[in-house]
Design a protein around this motif. Sequence first.
Motif, mmCIF file in Angstrom:
data_model
loop_
_atom_site.group_PDB
_atom_site.id
_atom_site.type_symbol
_atom_site.label_atom_id
_atom_site.label_comp_id
_atom_site.label_asym_id
_atom_site.label_seq_id
_atom_site.Cartn_x
_atom_site.Cartn_y
_atom_site.Cartn_z
ATOM 1 N N THR A 31 0.860 -1.183 0.000
ATOM 2 C CA THR A 31 0.000 0.000 0.000
ATOM 3 C C THR A 31 0.895 1.230 0.000
ATOM 4 O O THR A 31 1.866 1.307 0.750
ATOM 5 N N ILE A 32 0.555 2.179 -0.857
ATOM 6 C CA ILE A 32 1.346 3.408 -0.956
ATOM 7 C C ILE A 32 0.420 4.616 -0.839
ATOM 8 O O ILE A 32 -0.782 4.500 -1.037
ATOM 9 N N ASN A 33 0.990 5.754 -0.508
ATOM 10 C CA ASN A 33 0.234 7.004 -0.392
ATOM 11 C C ASN A 33 0.494 7.876 -1.606
ATOM 12 O O ASN A 33 1.636 8.266 -1.863
ATOM 13 N N ILE A 34 -0.559 8.197 -2.316
ATOM 14 C CA ILE A 34 -0.441 9.019 -3.517
ATOM 15 C C ILE A 34 -0.317 10.477 -3.113
ATOM 16 O O ILE A 34 -1.125 10.985 -2.337
ATOM 17 N N MET A 35 0.692 11.149 -3.650
ATOM 18 C CA MET A 35 0.907 12.565 -3.364
ATOM 19 C C MET A 35 0.277 13.442 -4.441
ATOM 20 O O MET A 35 -0.279 14.480 -4.152
ATOM 21 N N ASP A 36 0.397 13.047 -5.692
ATOM 22 C CA ASP A 36 -0.217 13.779 -6.789
ATOM 23 C C ASP A 36 -0.458 12.833 -7.953
ATOM 24 O O ASP A 36 0.151 11.779 -8.053
ATOM 25 N N VAL A 37 -1.393 13.231 -8.800
ATOM 26 C CA VAL A 37 -1.769 12.391 -9.930
ATOM 27 C C VAL A 37 -2.108 13.269 -11.120
ATOM 28 O O VAL A 37 -2.601 14.384 -10.963
ATOM 29 N N SER A 38 -1.795 12.797 -12.304
ATOM 30 C CA SER A 38 -2.197 13.454 -13.544
ATOM 31 C C SER A 38 -2.637 12.357 -14.496
ATOM 32 O O SER A 38 -2.548 11.174 -14.177
ATOM 33 N N LYS A 39 -3.081 12.749 -15.679
ATOM 34 C CA LYS A 39 -3.502 11.711 -16.618
ATOM 35 C C LYS A 39 -2.307 10.924 -17.149
ATOM 36 O O LYS A 39 -2.472 9.853 -17.706
ATOM 37 N N ASN A 40 -1.093 11.430 -16.945
ATOM 38 C CA ASN A 40 0.105 10.740 -17.431
ATOM 39 C C ASN A 40 0.827 9.911 -16.377
ATOM 40 O O ASN A 40 1.599 9.020 -16.711
ATOM 41 N N GLY A 41 0.622 10.229 -15.088
ATOM 42 C CA GLY A 41 1.361 9.491 -14.068
ATOM 43 C C GLY A 41 1.008 9.927 -12.658
ATOM 44 O O GLY A 41 0.097 10.716 -12.447
ATOM 45 N N ILE A 42 1.770 9.377 -11.691
ATOM 46 C CA ILE A 42 1.529 9.686 -10.284
ATOM 47 C C ILE A 42 2.841 9.886 -9.544
ATOM 48 O O ILE A 42 3.886 9.416 -9.967
ATOM 49 N N GLY A 43 2.744 10.571 -8.423
ATOM 50 C CA GLY A 43 3.826 10.677 -7.455
ATOM 51 C C GLY A 43 3.323 10.063 -6.167
ATOM 52 O O GLY A 43 2.177 10.287 -5.780
ATOM 53 N N PHE A 44 4.131 9.241 -5.517
ATOM 54 C CA PHE A 44 3.672 8.575 -4.307
ATOM 55 C C PHE A 44 4.824 8.268 -3.380
ATOM 56 O O PHE A 44 5.980 8.253 -3.779
ATOM 57 N N ASP A 45 4.483 8.023 -2.111
ATOM 58 C CA ASP A 45 5.443 7.611 -1.092
ATOM 59 C C ASP A 45 5.206 6.149 -0.759
ATOM 60 O O ASP A 45 4.061 5.685 -0.751
ATOM 61 N N CYS A 46 6.293 5.450 -0.438
ATOM 62 C CA CYS A 46 6.202 4.030 -0.113
ATOM 63 C C CYS A 46 7.411 3.649 0.738
ATOM 64 O O CYS A 46 8.518 4.112 0.492
ATOM 65 N N ALA A 47 7.193 2.818 1.743
ATOM 66 C CA ALA A 47 8.294 2.379 2.601
ATOM 67 C C ALA A 47 9.115 1.279 1.942
ATOM 68 O O ALA A 47 10.260 1.047 2.315
ATOM 69 N N GLU A 48 8.550 0.600 0.938
ATOM 70 C CA GLU A 48 9.230 -0.500 0.265
ATOM 71 C C GLU A 48 10.103 0.017 -0.880
ATOM 72 O O GLU A 48 9.701 0.921 -1.599
ATOM 73 N N PRO A 49 11.287 -0.573 -1.065
ATOM 74 C CA PRO A 49 12.108 -0.180 -2.212
ATOM 75 C C PRO A 49 11.567 -0.795 -3.498
ATOM 76 O O PRO A 49 11.345 -1.999 -3.575
ATOM 77 N N LEU A 50 11.299 0.048 -4.485
ATOM 78 C CA LEU A 50 10.870 -0.386 -5.806
ATOM 79 C C LEU A 50 12.007 -0.102 -6.777
ATOM 80 O O LEU A 50 12.894 0.696 -6.479
ATOM 81 N N GLN A 51 11.974 -0.704 -7.922
ATOM 82 C CA GLN A 51 13.068 -0.568 -8.881
ATOM 83 C C GLN A 51 12.738 0.440 -9.976
ATOM 84 O O GLN A 51 11.677 0.355 -10.600
ATOM 85 N N ILE A 52 13.665 1.362 -10.243
ATOM 86 C CA ILE A 52 13.480 2.320 -11.323
ATOM 87 C C ILE A 52 13.479 1.561 -12.656
ATOM 88 O O ILE A 52 14.223 0.608 -12.836
ATOM 89 N N GLY A 53 12.575 1.947 -13.537
ATOM 90 C CA GLY A 53 12.450 1.298 -14.833
ATOM 91 C C GLY A 53 11.527 0.091 -14.829
ATOM 92 O O GLY A 53 11.094 -0.352 -15.884
ATOM 93 N N GLU A 54 11.217 -0.439 -13.647
ATOM 94 C CA GLU A 54 10.339 -1.613 -13.560
ATOM 95 C C GLU A 54 8.879 -1.197 -13.720
ATOM 96 O O GLU A 54 8.498 -0.076 -13.417
ATOM 97 N N VAL A 55 8.069 -2.133 -14.192
ATOM 98 C CA VAL A 55 6.637 -1.904 -14.361
ATOM 99 C C VAL A 55 5.901 -2.696 -13.284
ATOM 100 O O VAL A 55 6.202 -3.863 -13.040
ATOM 101 N N TYR A 56 4.954 -2.038 -12.631
ATOM 102 C CA TYR A 56 4.161 -2.636 -11.569
ATOM 103 C C TYR A 56 2.677 -2.541 -11.910
ATOM 104 O O TYR A 56 2.242 -1.558 -12.507
ATOM 105 N N GLU A 57 1.928 -3.542 -11.499
ATOM 106 C CA GLU A 57 0.482 -3.520 -11.668
ATOM 107 C C GLU A 57 -0.110 -2.747 -10.497
ATOM 108 O O GLU A 57 0.326 -2.918 -9.360
ATOM 109 N N ALA A 58 -1.100 -1.911 -10.770
ATOM 110 C CA ALA A 58 -1.639 -1.054 -9.728
ATOM 111 C C ALA A 58 -3.158 -0.984 -9.805
ATOM 112 O O ALA A 58 -3.745 -1.145 -10.872
ATOM 113 N N TYR A 59 -3.767 -0.723 -8.650
ATOM 114 C CA TYR A 59 -5.207 -0.517 -8.547
ATOM 115 C C TYR A 59 -5.424 0.814 -7.852
ATOM 116 O O TYR A 59 -5.207 0.929 -6.653
ATOM 117 N N LEU A 60 -5.839 1.812 -8.592
ATOM 118 C CA LEU A 60 -5.997 3.177 -8.111
ATOM 119 C C LEU A 60 -7.458 3.427 -7.770
ATOM 120 O O LEU A 60 -8.320 3.325 -8.639
#
Length: 110
Positions: A31-60
């Motif tokens: 679970t992550i906290n969304i800081m901002d969103v646009s039709k092109n993308g999102i900014g969010f905070d997360c305690a877990e390390p994610l990988q730059i360039g990787e693609v993740y499935e999401a439910y907004l």
Amino acid sequence: MQQDRRKTKRTDMPSKLVIKRLDGQKGNEVTINIMDVSKNGIGFDCAEPLQIGEVYEAYLTIWTKEVIHAFLQIVRIELKGGTYGYGAIFIGMPEMDSARIEVYQTVNDN
């Protein structure tokens, strides 16, 4: 002062997002906290390390309580104390879903 390179306006969205990896190795959801969103993308905070360039499935979950199924590619990572700040772009989001985000921005601004 850092120049804003965003192509579209960003809006805060009071929502949570559940992400799971597409690499097939891990099925845990984060679970992550969304800081901002646009039709092109999102900014969010997360305690877990994610990988730059990787693609993740999401439910907004949007303001109408509808859930948008999306794929995110991580394009920016910033360490913020004990958590990480991420920037991600939507991959292959249907026009109908991005239009719902634009409607939210319009209503939120008025």
